[in-house]
Design a protein around this motif. Sequence first.
Motif, PDB file in Angstrom:
ATOM      1  N   LEU A  86      66.964  13.440   5.340  1.00 13.26           N
ATOM      2  CA  LEU A  86      67.163  12.160   4.670  1.00 13.26           C
ATOM      3  C   LEU A  86      67.093  10.972   5.631  1.00 13.26           C
ATOM      4  O   LEU A  86      67.075   9.829   5.198  1.00 13.26           O
ATOM      5  N   LYS A  96      62.978  17.893   1.038  1.00 14.08           N
ATOM      6  CA  LYS A  96      64.180  17.641   0.242  1.00 14.08           C
ATOM      7  C   LYS A  96      64.808  18.962  -0.202  1.00 14.08           C
ATOM      8  O   LYS A  96      66.014  19.056  -0.351  1.00 14.08           O
ATOM      9  N   HIS A  99      67.031  19.910   2.520  1.00  9.91           N
ATOM     10  CA  HIS A  99      68.286  19.167   2.393  1.00  9.91           C
ATOM     11  C   HIS A  99      69.213  19.859   1.391  1.00  9.91           C
ATOM     12  O   HIS A  99      70.399  20.091   1.671  1.00  9.91           O
TER      13      HIS A  99
END
Length: 159
Positions: A86, A96, A99
Amino acid sequence: MHDFVNTSLGWFHFLTSLIAILTGTYILFNPKGTKKHKQVGYVYVFSMILLCGAALGIYNISGEFGVFHILAVAGLLTLIIGMIPLLFKNIQKKYKVFHLWFMYYSVLGLYAAFVSELSIRIPEKPSYMLVGIVTGVIFTIGSIFIFWKEKVWKTYFIK
């Protein structure tokens, strides 16, 4: 039975853990990428940093650096690795998923730490074997959930 909280640092650790558990649970079960998700996420990250930092200063269970301290370091690393994707504005969508993986494992670690703390402090004779068992059960159930969710994340983020 061990005292649950017997120092100022212990109270700080306890309160930051409550904040982290509440915010982490909210994030797990609500839509990702929204403004609310980001706001609650920053509270989670900040509370986890404080929580793990406080954990590194608590020695009342064994009197020395031990397994809970190692897990606090692992929790910080999981959190940091989960936040790295991020930090880059033009990140590809596939990162992502990275993440999400690490942040979900960060919350799983928090749940495991909570149950492990209870299993050490509640019985008259603390059992590290019980800690291992409950941690394993939490990570097994959580990993099944993460692998199931990963399919959803990949279809959403990787097209």
